[in-house]
Motif scaffolding. Structure first.
Motif, PDB file in Angstrom:
ATOM      1  N   GLU A  91       0.987  -1.299   0.055  1.00 31.35           N
ATOM      2  CA  GLU A  91       0.337  -0.132   0.095  1.00 31.35           C
ATOM      3  C   GLU A  91       1.124   1.418  -0.101  1.00 31.35           C
ATOM      4  OE1 GLU A  91      -2.477  -0.399   3.259  1.00 31.35           O
ATOM      5  OE2 GLU A  91      -3.866  -1.910   2.950  1.00 31.35           O
ATOM      6  N   PRO A  92       0.340   2.580  -0.139  1.00 32.23           N
ATOM      7  CA  PRO A  92       1.294   3.893  -0.916  1.00 32.23           C
ATOM      8  C   PRO A  92       1.215   3.938   1.066  1.00 32.23           C
ATOM      9  CG  PRO A  92      -0.776   3.886  -1.731  1.00 32.23           C
ATOM     10  CD  PRO A  92      -0.951   2.418  -1.465  1.00 32.23           C
ATOM     11  N   ALA A  93       3.056   4.622   1.174  1.00 33.42           N
ATOM     12  CA  ALA A  93       2.943   4.611   2.097  1.00 33.42           C
ATOM     13  C   ALA A  93       2.441   6.263   2.225  1.00 33.42           C
ATOM     14  CB  ALA A  93       4.732   4.671   2.587  1.00 33.42           C
ATOM     15  N   GLY A  94       2.654   6.599   4.238  1.00 32.46           N
ATOM     16  CA  GLY A  94       2.391   8.008   4.025  1.00 32.46           C
ATOM     17  C   GLY A  94       3.290   9.052   3.974  1.00 32.46           C
ATOM     18  N   ARG A  95       3.148  10.133   4.043  1.00 32.81           N
ATOM     19  CA  ARG A  95       3.943  11.175   3.143  1.00 32.81           C
ATOM     20  C   ARG A  95       5.247  11.449   4.209  1.00 32.81           C
ATOM     21  NH1 ARG A  95      -1.409  13.277   3.963  1.00 32.81           N
ATOM     22  NH2 ARG A  95      -1.317  13.823   5.513  1.00 32.81           N
ATOM     23  N   ARG A  96       5.178  10.941   5.586  1.00 30.53           N
ATOM     24  CA  ARG A  96       6.390  10.919   5.725  1.00 30.53           C
ATOM     25  C   ARG A  96       6.632   9.463   6.943  1.00 30.53           C
ATOM     26  NH1 ARG A  96      10.351  14.481   5.165  1.00 30.53           N
ATOM     27  NH2 ARG A  96       9.321  16.059   5.463  1.00 30.53           N
ATOM     28  N   VAL A  97       7.836   8.603   5.937  1.00 27.52           N
ATOM     29  CA  VAL A  97       8.088   7.254   6.682  1.00 27.52           C
ATOM     30  C   VAL A  97       8.814   7.163   7.871  1.00 27.52           C
ATOM     31  CG1 VAL A  97       9.190   5.281   6.684  1.00 27.52           C
ATOM     32  CG2 VAL A  97       8.121   5.974   4.856  1.00 27.52           C
ATOM     33  N   LEU A  98       8.469   6.965   9.536  1.00 28.18           N
ATOM     34  CA  LEU A  98       9.323   6.573   9.881  1.00 28.18           C
ATOM     35  C   LEU A  98      10.281   5.371  10.506  1.00 28.18           C
ATOM     36  CD1 LEU A  98      11.152   7.501  12.894  1.00 28.18           C
ATOM     37  CD2 LEU A  98       8.355   7.930  13.658  1.00 28.18           C
ATOM     38  N   GLN A  99      11.239   5.031  10.389  1.00 25.40           N
ATOM     39  CA  GLN A  99      11.601   3.180  10.893  1.00 25.40           C
ATOM     40  C   GLN A  99      12.633   3.493  12.126  1.00 25.40           C
ATOM     41  OE1 GLN A  99      13.282   3.647   6.747  1.00 25.40           O
ATOM     42  NE2 GLN A  99      12.758   1.396   7.214  1.00 25.40           N
ATOM     43  N   ILE A 100      11.978   2.570  13.437  1.00 20.39           N
ATOM     44  CA  ILE A 100      13.249   2.469  13.971  1.00 20.39           C
ATOM     45  C   ILE A 100      13.705   1.483  14.344  1.00 20.39           C
ATOM     46  CG2 ILE A 100      12.402   2.389  16.783  1.00 20.39           C
ATOM     47  CD1 ILE A 100       9.621   4.012  16.788  1.00 20.39           C
ATOM     48  N   CYS A 101      14.810   1.301  14.449  1.00 17.92           N
ATOM     49  CA  CYS A 101      15.468   0.393  14.767  1.00 17.92           C
ATOM     50  C   CYS A 101      14.888  -0.497  16.014  1.00 17.92           C
ATOM     51  CB  CYS A 101      16.954   0.544  14.999  1.00 17.92           C
ATOM     52  SG  CYS A 101      18.123  -1.224  14.943  1.00 17.92           S
ATOM     53  N   ARG A 102      15.366  -2.309  15.215  1.00 16.44           N
ATOM     54  CA  ARG A 102      15.041  -3.210  17.398  1.00 16.44           C
ATOM     55  C   ARG A 102      15.353  -4.597  16.960  1.00 16.44           C
ATOM     56  NH1 ARG A 102       8.389  -5.019  16.407  1.00 16.44           N
ATOM     57  NH2 ARG A 102       8.735  -4.508  19.533  1.00 16.44           N
ATOM     58  N   ALA A 103      17.025  -3.399  16.659  1.00 17.51           N
ATOM     59  CA  ALA A 103      17.463  -5.036  16.398  1.00 17.51           C
ATOM     60  C   ALA A 103      18.467  -4.836  18.328  1.00 17.51           C
ATOM     61  CB  ALA A 103      18.611  -4.896  15.794  1.00 17.51           C
ATOM     62  N   GLU A 104      18.977  -5.597  18.228  1.00 17.99           N
ATOM     63  CA  GLU A 104      19.712  -6.178  20.095  1.00 17.99           C
ATOM     64  C   GLU A 104      20.696  -4.734  20.934  1.00 17.99           C
ATOM     65  OE1 GLU A 104      23.279  -9.140  21.663  1.00 17.99           O
ATOM     66  OE2 GLU A 104      22.036 -10.025  19.421  1.00 17.99           O
ATOM     67  N   ALA A 105      21.103  -4.069  19.787  1.00 13.57           N
ATOM     68  CA  ALA A 105      21.980  -2.300  20.395  1.00 13.57           C
ATOM     69  C   ALA A 105      21.212  -1.685  20.338  1.00 13.57           C
ATOM     70  CB  ALA A 105      23.341  -2.219  19.290  1.00 13.57           C
ATOM     71  N   CYS A 106      20.523  -1.340  20.228  1.00 10.52           N
ATOM     72  CA  CYS A 106      19.378  -0.517  19.968  1.00 10.52           C
ATOM     73  C   CYS A 106      18.061  -0.937  21.011  1.00 10.52           C
ATOM     74  CB  CYS A 106      18.388   0.020  18.822  1.00 10.52           C
ATOM     75  SG  CYS A 106      19.388   0.693  17.962  1.00 10.52           S
ATOM     76  N   GLN A 107      18.200  -1.748  21.744  1.00 11.03           N
ATOM     77  CA  GLN A 107      17.002  -2.578  22.212  1.00 11.03           C
ATOM     78  C   GLN A 107      17.785  -2.496  23.856  1.00 11.03           C
ATOM     79  OE1 GLN A 107      14.538  -6.217  21.999  1.00 11.03           O
ATOM     80  NE2 GLN A 107      14.403  -6.169  20.115  1.00 11.03           N
ATOM     81  N   ALA A 108      18.509  -2.800  23.923  1.00 12.47           N
ATOM     82  CA  ALA A 108      19.618  -2.437  25.307  1.00 12.47           C
ATOM     83  C   ALA A 108      19.787  -1.096  25.652  1.00 12.47           C
ATOM     84  CB  ALA A 108      21.037  -3.128  24.652  1.00 12.47           C
ATOM     85  N   MET A 109      19.803  -0.198  24.817  1.00 17.68           N
ATOM     86  CA  MET A 109      19.781   1.376  24.757  1.00 17.68           C
ATOM     87  C   MET A 109      17.686   1.460  25.033  1.00 17.68           C
ATOM     88  SD  MET A 109      22.304   2.003  25.623  1.00 17.68           S
ATOM     89  CE  MET A 109      22.826   3.668  25.529  1.00 17.68           C
ATOM     90  N   GLY A 110      17.175   0.954  25.008  1.00 16.13           N
ATOM     91  CA  GLY A 110      15.892   1.097  25.014  1.00 16.13           C
ATOM     92  C   GLY A 110      14.580   1.302  24.102  1.00 16.13           C
ATOM     93  N   ALA A 111      15.427   0.881  22.801  1.00 18.97           N
ATOM     94  CA  ALA A 111      14.104   1.214  21.595  1.00 18.97           C
ATOM     95  C   ALA A 111      13.140   0.529  21.657  1.00 18.97           C
ATOM     96  CB  ALA A 111      14.620   0.005  20.302  1.00 18.97           C
ATOM     97  N   GLU A 112      12.611  -0.194  22.863  1.00 20.90           N
ATOM     98  CA  GLU A 112      11.593  -0.910  23.241  1.00 20.90           C
ATOM     99  C   GLU A 112      10.464  -0.269  23.857  1.00 20.90           C
ATOM    100  OE1 GLU A 112      10.532  -4.008  21.311  1.00 20.90           O
ATOM    101  OE2 GLU A 112      11.956  -3.738  20.482  1.00 20.90           O
ATOM    102  N   LYS A 113      10.899   0.662  24.864  1.00 21.40           N
ATOM    103  CA  LYS A 113      10.450   1.594  24.777  1.00 21.40           C
ATOM    104  C   LYS A 113       9.796   2.700  23.966  1.00 21.40           C
ATOM    105  CE  LYS A 113      10.655   5.609  28.859  1.00 21.40           C
ATOM    106  NZ  LYS A 113      11.239   6.425  28.124  1.00 21.40           N
ATOM    107  N   LEU A 114      11.084   3.023  23.511  1.00 21.83           N
ATOM    108  CA  LEU A 114      10.887   3.946  22.571  1.00 21.83           C
ATOM    109  C   LEU A 114       9.233   3.587  20.517  1.00 21.83           C
ATOM    110  CD1 LEU A 114      12.063   6.759  21.298  1.00 21.83           C
ATOM    111  CD2 LEU A 114      13.978   5.847  19.492  1.00 21.83           C
TER     112      LEU A 114
END
Ligand code: FES
Length: 165
Positions: free
Chosen positions: A77-100
């Motif tokens: 499907e077409p994306a929105g006007r902006r696309v926000l991607q959040i990293c959920r891999a290990e290093a980011c998870q260790a620094m609070g990505a899941e809370k984000l």
């Protein structure tokens, strides 16, 4: 915090899809590259492109669809006007990505892979942006941003919402 440059896409048409596919039809095993090209051209993979790709590569539609649905990067499907991607891999998870991630989902009212009802923002997950030293990291329309917290995310979202009004 700033979003990257917004991309513009062509309107989907079977004829134009055929032209994009033809550019790689002489390559060996070009399915994924063709799907990438189609998404780069139209911003998403229109379902009407599936039979065209299948016929061009002598594959079944199920085979093509299987690849499209396997890779999280492909959108049908077409994306929105902006696309926000959040990293959920290990290093980011260790620094609070899941809370984000939880904050983003709550703030936007959508889950990963979805677009806000006003079409302003599509929220996607991604697994490592190569910015682990500055995690948690996000891509805001291709703009890599590190050490993102809830308030940074709010700034980005508010900027996108303002631009959409
Ligand atoms: S794990 Fe998130 S940028 Fe590498």
């Amino acid at each position: 915090m700033q979003w990257g440059a917004r991309r513009s896409y062509e309107a989907f048409s079977p004829e134009r899809a055929g032209e994009v596919i033809a550019l790689r039809s002489s390559e060996r095993g070009p399915l994924i590259e063709i799907l990438r090209d189609l998404q780069a051209t139209f911003g998403y993979l229109d379902p009407a492109a599936t039979p065209i790709v299948a016929e061009a590569l002598n594959l079944s539609e199920a085979e093509v669809y299987g690849v499209i649905s396997f890779y999280a990067d492909f959108r049908t499907e077409p994306a929105g006007r902006r696309v926000l991607q959040i990293c959920r891999a290990e290093a980011c998870q260790a620094m609070g990505a899941e809370k984000l991630c939880a904050h983003a989902r709550k703030r936007l009212g959508v889950d990963f892979g979805s677009t806000t009802p006003d079409g302003a923002i599509t929220l996607l997950e991604v697994f490592c942006l190569g910015n682990c030293a500055l995690s948690p990291a996000v891509l805001a329309d291709g703009q890599l941003i590190g050490r993102v917290d809830d308030s940074t995310l709010d700034e980005l979202i508010e900027a996108a919402e303002l631009a959409s009004r």
